[in-house]
Design a protein around this motif. Structure first.
Motif, PDB file in Angstrom:
ATOM      1  N   GLN A 109       0.824  -1.204   0.000  1.00 47.34           N
ATOM      2  CA  GLN A 109       0.000   0.000   0.000  1.00 47.34           C
ATOM      3  C   GLN A 109       0.861   1.258   0.000  1.00 47.34           C
ATOM      4  OE1 GLN A 109      -2.444  -0.561   3.466  1.00 47.34           O
ATOM      5  NE2 GLN A 109      -3.870  -1.887   2.383  1.00 47.34           N
ATOM      6  N   VAL A 110       0.395   2.243  -0.751  1.00 47.23           N
ATOM      7  CA  VAL A 110       1.064   3.536  -0.825  1.00 47.23           C
ATOM      8  C   VAL A 110       0.202   4.518  -0.042  1.00 47.23           C
ATOM      9  CG1 VAL A 110       1.833   5.394  -2.357  1.00 47.23           C
ATOM     10  CG2 VAL A 110       2.042   2.996  -3.083  1.00 47.23           C
ATOM     11  N   THR A 111       0.817   5.200   0.929  1.00 49.82           N
ATOM     12  CA  THR A 111       0.069   6.151   1.747  1.00 49.82           C
ATOM     13  C   THR A 111       0.612   7.558   1.551  1.00 49.82           C
ATOM     14  OG1 THR A 111       1.493   5.753   3.650  1.00 49.82           O
ATOM     15  CG2 THR A 111      -0.504   4.438   3.520  1.00 49.82           C
ATOM     16  N   VAL A 112      -0.290   8.509   1.607  1.00 49.14           N
ATOM     17  CA  VAL A 112       0.065   9.924   1.553  1.00 49.14           C
ATOM     18  C   VAL A 112      -0.679  10.595   2.694  1.00 49.14           C
ATOM     19  CG1 VAL A 112      -0.083  12.060   0.217  1.00 49.14           C
ATOM     20  CG2 VAL A 112       0.446   9.911  -0.940  1.00 49.14           C
ATOM     21  N   VAL A 123      -3.563   5.596  -0.800  1.00 48.00           N
ATOM     22  CA  VAL A 123      -3.963   6.127  -2.113  1.00 48.00           C
ATOM     23  C   VAL A 123      -3.844   5.090  -3.219  1.00 48.00           C
ATOM     24  CG1 VAL A 123      -3.442   8.521  -1.520  1.00 48.00           C
ATOM     25  CG2 VAL A 123      -1.670   7.097  -2.556  1.00 48.00           C
ATOM     26  N   GLY A 124      -3.339   3.908  -2.895  1.00 50.13           N
ATOM     27  CA  GLY A 124      -3.213   2.867  -3.904  1.00 50.13           C
ATOM     28  C   GLY A 124      -2.201   1.825  -3.482  1.00 50.13           C
ATOM     29  N   ASN A 182       3.251   9.964 -10.540  1.00 52.46           N
ATOM     30  CA  ASN A 182       2.211  10.979 -10.379  1.00 52.46           C
ATOM     31  C   ASN A 182       2.237  11.603  -8.995  1.00 52.46           C
ATOM     32  OD1 ASN A 182       1.239  10.935 -13.003  1.00 52.46           O
ATOM     33  ND2 ASN A 182      -0.191   9.283 -12.587  1.00 52.46           N
ATOM     34  N   LEU A 183       2.570  10.826  -7.976  1.00 50.99           N
ATOM     35  CA  LEU A 183       2.687  11.402  -6.637  1.00 50.99           C
ATOM     36  C   LEU A 183       3.893  12.353  -6.574  1.00 50.99           C
ATOM     37  CD1 LEU A 183       1.862   8.309  -4.398  1.00 50.99           C
ATOM     38  CD2 LEU A 183       0.450  10.344  -4.779  1.00 50.99           C
ATOM     39  N   LEU A 232       5.826  18.344  -6.703  1.00 55.29           N
ATOM     40  CA  LEU A 232       6.651  19.441  -7.213  1.00 55.29           C
ATOM     41  C   LEU A 232       6.121  20.772  -6.677  1.00 55.29           C
ATOM     42  CD1 LEU A 232       7.197  18.516 -10.969  1.00 55.29           C
ATOM     43  CD2 LEU A 232       8.865  18.406  -9.121  1.00 55.29           C
ATOM     44  N   LYS A 233       6.999  21.593  -6.202  1.00 54.33           N
ATOM     45  CA  LYS A 233       6.598  22.904  -5.660  1.00 54.33           C
ATOM     46  C   LYS A 233       6.495  23.908  -6.794  1.00 54.33           C
ATOM     47  CE  LYS A 233       6.726  21.486  -1.439  1.00 54.33           C
ATOM     48  NZ  LYS A 233       5.664  20.563  -1.200  1.00 54.33           N
TER      49      LYS A 233
END
Length: 196
Positions: free
Chosen positions: A43-46, A51-52, A188-189, A194-195
């Motif tokens: 799992q990918v967490t933000v 988130v996926g 995409n994350l 990117l700032k």
């Protein structure tokens, strides 16, 4: 008859306990200790929110994001298995299209996908589905093909987007297995990070 039935039932209960309970619990326990991230679906967490998964593709449709491979999985609301749509990434029905390279339906789908991408030479993985229909990765060429579109949609310099693709390109596993690849969700994350 009971002399034959009793040993059969005892063996059935024993092997059910061993192969149906003990073995799966042991393998699950070892996986939780040895590779907990993979054992729990990568799992990918933000910000504490899942988130996926790094192992399952997602449908990114807007020009602001890189798109993954088309998916031949069945749409979640399809009534029969013959109904497939591009990019639903329905993990409950992971499958390829089973269309042969000589299939007219496959050729038409590839032509339509290429035309939607602007025609010309298009990387193969942007117009063909993977065997599972859930591939989370694309080739570096497929990411580079999309870089100018993403840069325009986000108002970013194209060089900056191409550099981000390079930073998110993974090499061959152990230096020899597979091909270089880019995980679309991770890219995409990073793009969102990117700032500006």
């Amino acid at each position: 008859m009971t002399s034959l039935l009793r040993p059969a039932l005892v063996l059935l209960a024993l092997f059910t306990a061993l192969t149906g309970i003990a073995y799966p619990l042991a393998v699950t326990g070892i996986a939780q200790v040895a590779v907990p991230g993979a054992a729990n679906g990568s799992q990918v967490t933000v910000a504490g929110r899942v988130v996926g998964s790094a192992l399952v593709g997602q449908a990114f449709a807007t020009d602001r994001y890189f798109h993954g491979r088309p998916s031949a999985t069945t749409a979640p609301d399809a009534q029969d298995e013959a109904k497939t749509v591009d990019s639903p990434y329905n993990a409950a029905s992971s499958t390829g299209s089973n269309l042969a390279p000589s299939s007219a339906a496959l050729a038409e789908a590839v032509k339509a996908r290429a035309a939607a991408l602007g025609g010309g030479p298009v990387p193969a993985d942007l117009v063909t589905a993977s065997a599972s229909g859930l591939d989370p990765d694309i080739s570096p060429a497929a990411a580079a093909f999309q870089a100018s579109r993403v840069a325009r949609a986000r108002g970013l310099p194209e060089d900056e987007v191409r550099a981000l693709v390079k930073r998110n390109t993974m090499g061959r596993t152990f230096g020899v297995l597979g091909e270089p690849r880019v995980n679309v969700l991770a890219l995409n994350l990073a793009l969102d990070g990117l700032k500006r």
